[in-house]
Design an enzyme around this catalytic site. Sequence first.
Site, PDB file in Angstrom:
ATOM      1  CE  LYS A  66      -4.307  -1.523   2.196  1.00  0.00           C
ATOM      2  NZ  LYS A  66      -5.298  -1.269   3.088  1.00  0.00           N
ATOM      3  CG  ASP A 102      -8.440   1.438   3.593  1.00  0.00           C
ATOM      4  OD1 ASP A 102      -9.078   0.283   2.930  1.00  0.00           O
ATOM      5  OD2 ASP A 102      -7.115   1.324   3.582  1.00  0.00           O
TER       6      ASP A 102
END
Length: 276
Positions: A66, A102
Site C-alpha cells: 500500500k 479505506d
Amino acid sequence: MTTKAFVIGHPIAHSRSPLIHGTWLAAHKIDGTYEALDVAPDALPEFFARLRAGEFAGGNVTIPHKEAVFALCDSVDELARMIGAVNTLVVRDGKVHGSNTDYLGFLGNLDANEPGWSDGPNDAIIIGAGGAARAVLVALRRRNGGKVHVLNRTLANAQALVTEIDGPFEAHGFEAFADLAPQAGLVVNTSAIGMHGTRFDWLDMELLPKSALVTDIVYTPLETPLLAAARDAGLRTVDGLGMLLHQAVPGFAAWFGVEPEVTPALRARIEATLDH
C-alpha cells in the site's frame, strides 16, 4: 472485450476480494474478471509496466504494497496522499491513478449498521497509530464533531501521526483510556490486537457511556475480544467486515462502470469463509 481487474499482495491467498468482486460481476452479468495476484515487492515496477500497457482496468492493493505503490503511480489523489497509502488503482490512457477507499469503507460500514452514529459532537478514541489509523483519522475529520484521541503503545508514533494529519487530534499512551473513556462516544480499534487470540487487558468497557459505539477494523474473528467485552457491557458494536465490503464499492464502479450494493447476501457469503 473482457474487462480485467485484480488485487495484488504478497502473500495474497487469504484475500476475500475475488469473492466480493466475483459476486458483483455475476450479479450484474458483466464480462469481467477479478483475480488475486501474488506480486513480490521487487516485481512491482514490472507489474506497473503491464498496467500501463493496458492489461488491466485497475485493481486493489493490499499488504505489503500500500505504501510502495504510492511512488509508482502517475497520480495520487489528495486523500490517499494524506493517508500515505494507496489501496485502489485505476488505469486510464496508459496512466495509473491511485486512491484510498479505506476511509469510505469505514464510514460506509458505520452508516449502514448504526445510522446517525456521527450526529452531534462526540469525542472518539482510536487505538493504534498505523496505516489504518490514518484512514480513520481522515474519515473522522470529515464527519465527527468532537475531539479524536489517538492511543498507542509507543506514544511517539501517536504524536507523529497527529502532527502529520491536521485536525482536532491528541496523542496519548494506552494508560489515558481510563480518563478519556467517560467522554467518548466512539471507540475504534485500528491495531492488530484481537487477532490470533490477542486481547486488550487494560480496556475497561464499563468506563464508557452506555450510548458509546465500539468498532474494530479486525474481522477475523468477526467478534473480537474487544467487541465481545463491549457487548457484555451493553454497548453498541459494529464489526470490521463491513469496512472490507464497503471499501470495495468505488473500485468496482471505476473499473466496471456499475455501482454495486453491499447486500446481506454478499455479507453472508464472505462471512461463511471466515474462521469463527
